[in-house]
Structure formats: structure tokens, C-alpha cells
Design an enzyme around this catalytic site. Structure first.
Site, PDB file in Angstrom:
ATOM      1  N   LYS A   7      30.639  -7.450  69.754  1.00 35.96           N
ATOM      2  CA  LYS A   7      30.646  -6.285  68.842  1.00 35.96           C
ATOM      3  C   LYS A   7      30.544  -4.992  69.649  1.00 35.96           C
ATOM      4  O   LYS A   7      31.282  -4.037  69.402  1.00 35.96           O
ATOM      5  CB  LYS A   7      29.452  -6.353  67.877  1.00 35.96           C
ATOM      6  N   GLN A  18      21.445  -8.238  63.777  1.00 37.18           N
ATOM      7  CA  GLN A  18      21.982  -9.586  63.994  1.00 37.18           C
ATOM      8  C   GLN A  18      21.075 -10.638  63.324  1.00 37.18           C
ATOM      9  O   GLN A  18      19.870 -10.656  63.556  1.00 37.18           O
ATOM     10  CB  GLN A  18      22.100  -9.864  65.505  1.00 37.18           C
ATOM     11  N   ASP A  56      27.655  -4.402  57.358  1.00 35.50           N
ATOM     12  CA  ASP A  56      27.762  -5.855  57.166  1.00 35.50           C
ATOM     13  C   ASP A  56      28.058  -6.184  55.694  1.00 35.50           C
ATOM     14  O   ASP A  56      28.526  -7.286  55.386  1.00 35.50           O
ATOM     15  CB  ASP A  56      26.433  -6.535  57.542  1.00 35.50           C
TER      16      ASP A  56
END
Ligand code: NAP
Length: 302
Positions: free
Chosen positions: A54, A98, A121
Site C-alpha cells: 500500500k 491494518q 477502507d
């Protein structure tokens, strides 16, 4: 019949090139670049590798990228404080924490603390609600379903009136992609069926599918005879079924298989995603797209 391969890697390159030029344009016109913070707690190798990808992608696109690595011992309160800080930071437009987090931290509490307008997200309940209400309400569709949607759209597959069958009802993949394909919108307008472990006759439903999306996490669950000739088959499953020595690096690597019997299915389907190299490469790309969009929403240019 041999199916057309839907290669995520190629579609990814197309989208990344578009994003890069958008970032340059925004920088030129508004003097600002997308700001993304990635928060990693602990050192789980899969999470480290995913976060590294990422970060690299964000840097290649010209984002301001902030990396925060915290030890496993961080408390939930400390992590909440960190999130609140980035919610207030005007130079940060996207916050990625995460998952999974260590067991002593309530991940729902952390996700719910992210400003929904920075939740790239798309896991915050507000964004889940926006997705269900859609299509004009949707801000940040979760990355994997968004990647699937984009692959279908860019490949010119007809969705209007199509029977779409989604195998799996997870919050991460099954439910969001079912909602996206159901929307009264271009690239959607499907008649959607969602099947799961309590479904009585999985084969019956799969056989009706013009678009079959399989996200079960069961290697080769979908048999070739369940596939309607000419259907679009999107195999989301990533299953480690063994190990082999890489010809390139000489190191041990995982042998990955999808949820569909690819070798047989490709002779029946009209389009099919390989595993690996199908849906997988799309996920980080769509996170980046959400981050660019977060800045565009803030600037009022979408
Ligand atoms: P998950 O949370 O475990 O959900 C799996 C779903 O499949 C559940 O709804 C389950 O039904 C259903 N299911 C499992 N076995 C089934 C069976 N035998 N028959 C019918 N339904 C069955 O998994 P997920 O997070 O959605 O991920 C699914 C797969 O996609 C995994 O292999 C994962 O690694 C992969 N994945 C790939 C990407 C990517 O490539 N970027 C991203 C995310 C996930 P119940 O609800 O009844 O239990």
C-alpha cells in the site's frame, strides 16, 4: 470455448495511470496531494507485506504517505488517540488501520472512531449505510468489491437484467458486492442472489448465474458443471494449497488456488479471473482510488 481472462494486473495498470494523472492535475490546480496514513500494529508478516505494498503504491502515485508502526503492546486507548489525531489532521484524507488488530483491542471501536469521510477502507457503519442506500450516496466502496465491480465494468460485460449469484455473505466481499450489483445504476441493475453455507442447493443457484462471484475461501468449491456456458466468473478465493520453489527467487512460495476449478471452468465460461492475478491486484488500487476521491470530496470537485 475458451473464456476471456480478466487480468487484474492489466486493469490495475490502467487505473493507476489514470489516478497518477489525476493527482498531478489536483496538485497543479489546488496545490495539494492526497494524504494517506497507514497504521500497522505488530509484525504479522502478511500484514507487513500488505501494508508495504500500500505504501509503495501510494508513493508511486505521488501521495503524501505517513507510516505509523506500533508495537503489539499498544493499548486500545492509545490507538484511539492516534486515530483521533489523524481525523483532525487537514493534510490526511485517508486513514487505513491494518486488520486484524491484536486480540486485546476491539477493532470495531477503532473502525468506528475513524472519520467516515477519511474511511477509505469503507468499513465504517456510515459508509456501509451509504453503500446500501447508493448509488449517489456511495463514497468509499470497500476495495475488493469495488475492484470486482470495476473489472466487470471495464470488460464491457452486460450487467443490466443479468442474474448475478454471489457465493459468500461476508461484510468484506459478499454483502458489499451484492449491494453494488443490485443498485439502480449503470454497471449494475442485476438480479442478485446471495448464497452461503445454509443454502440448500448451491449448484442450482450457480447454474443460473450470468455473473458468478465466488468468495467462500473453499478451494475448488464451484464445479465446472455448475457454470452456465458463457457466464462471467469472478473467483475471489485465495487458498494456500501447498508450497513450491519459485523459479525466479529460488525461495519457497505458496501455491494458491481459487474457489473455482479454473482449468475446467475456463472452457465453459465467457470470462474468468485467474488466481492469482485476477481480483487480487485490484484491491490496493481501489484503496488508492478511494483516497484520491476523499481529497476530491473535500475540495468539492466530485
Ligand atoms: P469469509 O469471511 O470467511 O466468508 C466466507 C463466506 O463464504 C461466508 O459467508 C460463508 O458462509 C461462505 N461459504 C463458506 N463455505 C461455503 C460453502 N461450502 N458453501 C457456500 N458458502 C460457503 O471470507 P471472505 O473474507 O469473504 O473471503 C472469501 C475468500 O476471498 C477468501 O479465500 C479470501 O482469502 C478471499 N479474499 C481475497 C481478496 C483479494 O483477492 N483481494 C480480498 C478478500 C478476500 P456462512 O456465512 O454461512 O459461513
Amino acid at each position: 470455448m475458451t473464456a476471456i481472462l480478466l487480468k487484474g494486473k492489466e486493469i490495475r495498470e490502467e487505473i493507476l495511470a489514470e489516478l497518477k494523472s489525476e493527482v498531478e492535475q489536483i496538485k497543479k490546480e489546488h496545490g495539494i496531494v492526497p494524504g494517506l496514513v497507514t497504521v500497522l500494529v505488530g509484525e504479522d508478516p502478511a500484514s507487513v507485506s500488505y501494508v508495504t505494498s500500500k505504501i509503495q503504491t501510494a508513493q508511486n502515485l505521488g501521495f503524501k504517505e505517513v507510516q505509523v508502526n506500533k508495537p503489539e503492546t499498544i493499548t486500545g486507548e492509545e490507538l484511539l488517540e492516534l486515530v483521533h489525531g489523524y481525523n483532525r489532521d487537514e493534510t490526511i484524507h485517508g486513514i487505513l488501520v491494518q486488520l486484524p488488530l491484536p486480540k486485546h483491542i476491539d477493532d470495531k471501536k477503532i473502525i468506528n472512531a475513524i472519520d467516515p469521510d477519511k474511511d477509505v477502507d469503507g468499513f465504517h457503519p456510515v459508509n456501509v449505510g451509504r453503500l446500501v442506500i447508493g448509488p449517489s450516496e456511495v463514497k468509499f466502496p470497500p476495495a475488493t468489491p469495488a475492484g470486482i465491480f470495476e473489472m466487470i465494468r471495464r470488460s464491457g460485460i452486460k450487467t443490466e437484467g443479468a442474474e448475478a449469484v454471489v457465493v459468500g455473505r461476508s461484510n468484506l466481499v459478499g454483502k458489499p458486492i451484492a449491494n453494488m450489483l443490485l443498485q439502480k445504476a449503470e454497471g449494475a441493475n442485476c438480479t442478485v442472489t446471495v448464497v452461503h453455507t445454509r443454502t440448500k442447493d448451491l449448484a442450482f443457484h450457480c447454474k443460473r448465474a450470468d455473473i458468478l462471484i465466488v468468495a467462500a475461501g473453499v478451494p475448488q468449491l464451484v464445479k465446472p458443471e455448475w457454470i452456465k456456458p458463457g457466464a462471467c466468473v469472478i473467483d475471489v478465493g485465495v487458498n494456500r494449497v501447498g508450497e513450491k520453489i519459485s523459479e525466479k527467487s529460488g525461495r519457497k512460495i505458496a501455491i494458491l488456488k481459487g474457489d473455482v476449478d479454473f482449468d475446467m471452468a475456463k472452457e465453459i465460461a465467457g470470462w474468468i479471473t485467474p488466481v492469482p492475478g485476477g481480483v487480487g491486484p485490484m484491491t490496493i488500487t481501489m484503496l488508492m482510488k478511494n483516497t484520491v476521491n476523499a481529497l476530491k470530496y473535500k475540495l468539492g470537485i466530485i
